[in-house]
Design a protein around this motif. Structure first.
Motif, short mmCIF file in Angstrom:
data_model
loop_
_atom_site.label_atom_id
_atom_site.label_comp_id
_atom_site.label_asym_id
_atom_site.label_seq_id
_atom_site.Cartn_x
_atom_site.Cartn_y
_atom_site.Cartn_z
N TRP A 197 52.36 -11.85 25.65
CA TRP A 197 52.72 -11.98 24.23
C TRP A 197 54.02 -12.76 24.00
CZ3 TRP A 197 50.33 -12.12 19.87
CH2 TRP A 197 49.13 -11.42 19.70
N PRO A 202 48.54 -8.18 28.09
CA PRO A 202 49.48 -8.10 26.97
C PRO A 202 50.88 -8.59 27.31
CG PRO A 202 48.18 -6.08 27.13
CD PRO A 202 47.91 -6.87 28.37
N GLU A 254 56.01 -11.38 17.37
CA GLU A 254 55.26 -10.72 18.44
C GLU A 254 54.70 -9.38 18.00
OE1 GLU A 254 56.07 -8.25 22.52
OE2 GLU A 254 57.51 -9.82 22.01
N ARG A 265 50.75 -8.42 17.45
CA ARG A 265 50.17 -7.41 18.35
C ARG A 265 49.60 -6.25 17.57
NH1 ARG A 265 53.60 -6.27 23.82
NH2 ARG A 265 51.80 -4.90 24.07
N LEU A 270 45.32 -12.71 26.02
CA LEU A 270 46.22 -11.68 25.53
C LEU A 270 45.62 -10.29 25.67
CD1 LEU A 270 47.56 -13.48 22.34
CD2 LEU A 270 48.89 -12.88 24.37
#
Length: 407
Positions: A278, A275, A367, A371, A271
């Motif tokens: 995700w 990114p 998500e 994040r 990740l």
């Protein structure tokens, strides 16, 4: 009681259900043993009823999508796991405990609020909420509780903003959903908790009829309710279940998913490097954790033929979502968290006509919350032994009561 399917585990002593997880990141180990045997498994639940348990991926999807699959809590064989659950659901009739055409009519009133486009428009607001709560977490001395000081605050704020509920007391909603979702709550306890919630919603209905805002309650009050397409009593129930489900699932998923990533640093590295993974990560976490494992309570109104046998007409059954999501025939090496997994056909949100109406919001909220958490708190770590974390095994939605963290 109807005679069981010939190839089911009818000759065996019914297994006690529900069963606790030995590991918070996997369903109970007994699910795999049940899945390896032919036919559904007879269980005995706290009410004394003996529903069937479905554990195979194909059987679960077949049963949940069959037209004879009933969610109506008024049916005598409805396999409610808590003594108070069936009585309250039968009286209030939330749409998740209705069958078509009533279910279809009420669901149609809500589905427009959770489309991909509508949810995408909510992203900036959700990002702002998560950043604010991450800063709140960072302002605390360590160890701090990731559940109460981040996940609960994020999930409550998001669902209350969506509905148009004032944010005067975060813990009010947490207390209400804890009682309403606990299997050991009596009908009186559940009724009292929901009574407090409905009193607030009832007042909001009057306020938003006079002064509507840009929120779900306002649109329902000045749309379907004003057109007499739904009664006030039913509207209270549908708003209540939307608030409860929208809060409880993400409240439990956020800390559990964060720990799942922390214990799999190779997946966390993926990740960080990309990114763009995700969204796929969220689906894999939903499959892997399956926190709503036992929410799919059903009754067969006719015989339901399965790949492994038959659910006889009139019998209750529970389609175990966690067992289906860990079926190796559908998901190779299912116990492994694999963010590059190509299979996206998990049943974490259920399946069939009752598949979760808020799944688009649930995916986005999870998500963004994860994040932002890992971006703002890159040194996040668990500050207590995993085996000492209290599990919410008595709740309809699985989770952890406390997750002390440091950074």
């Amino acid at each position: 009681m109807t005679q069981p399917a010939p190839d089911a585990h009818a000759s065996d002593t019914p297994v006690a259900f529900p069963q606790a997880r030995s590991c918070p990141f996997s369903p109970p180990e007994s699910y795999a043993r049940m899945r390896e045997r032919p036919g559904p498994t007879r269980a005995v639940i706290p009410s004394g009823k003996e529903p069937w348990l479905l554990t195979g991926f194909t059987d679960v999807r077949t049963a949940l999508s069959h037209p004879a699959s009933s969610s109506d809590a008024r049916h005598p064989a409805f396999p409610a796991l808590g003594d108070g659950e069936q009585q309250v659901a039968a009286e209030l009739r939330p749409f998740i405990r209705m069958d078509p055409p009533d279910h279809t009519r009420v669901r149609r009133m809500l589905v427009g609020e959770f489309t991909v486009r509508r949810v995408r428009e909510m992203r900036p607001a959700i990002e702002a909420i998560c950043r604010e709560q991450a800063e709140h977490l960072l302002s605390l001395p360590t160890p701090a509780d990731l559940v109460s000081e981040y996940a609960n605050r994020v999930s409550t704020t998001v669902i209350c903003r969506l509905l148009g509920v004032p944010m005067e007391d975060l813990e009010f909603f947490r207390r209400i959903t804890s009682v309403a979702g606990a299997r050991n709550s009596t009908a009186q306890e559940v009724g009292a908790a929901l009574g407090e919630l409905f009193a607030l919603i009832d007042r909001l209905i009057d306020e938003k009829a006079e002064d509507p805002g840009d929120d779900l309650i306002s649109r329902l009050v000045n749309g379907p309710l004003a057109r007499e397409e739904i009664t006030r009593h039913s509207l209270l129930s549908q708003i209540g279940i939307t608030l409860n489900a929208g809060h409880e699932t993400t409240r439990n998923m956020i800390p559990l998913a964060a720990l799942d990533l922390l214990r799999n640093p190779d997946q966390m590295d993926l990740l960080r490097d990309d990114p763009g993974l995700w969204p796929a990560a969220v689906d894999e976490l939903l499959r892997h954790l399956s926190v709503a494992d036992v929410i799919t309570l059903r009754v067969a109104t006719e015989d339901i033929p399965l790949e492994s046998g038959t659910i006889p007409a009139g019998d209750g059954y529970i389609a175990l979502l966690g067992a289906a999501n860990h079926d190796p025939e559908a998901f190779p090496d299912p116990e492994r968290l694999d963010l590059t997994r190509t299979q996206r056909n998990h049943v974490a949100f259920g399946y069939g006509v009752h598949q979760c109406v808020g799944q688009n919001l649930g995916r986005l909220e999870l998500e963004v919350a994860l994040r932002v958490l890992f971006e703002r708190v890159p040194g996040l770590r668990l500050a207590a032994p995993l085996e000492e974390l209290p599990q919410r095994s008595a709740s309809t939605i699985f989770g952890l009561d406390e997750v002390p963290v440091a950074w």
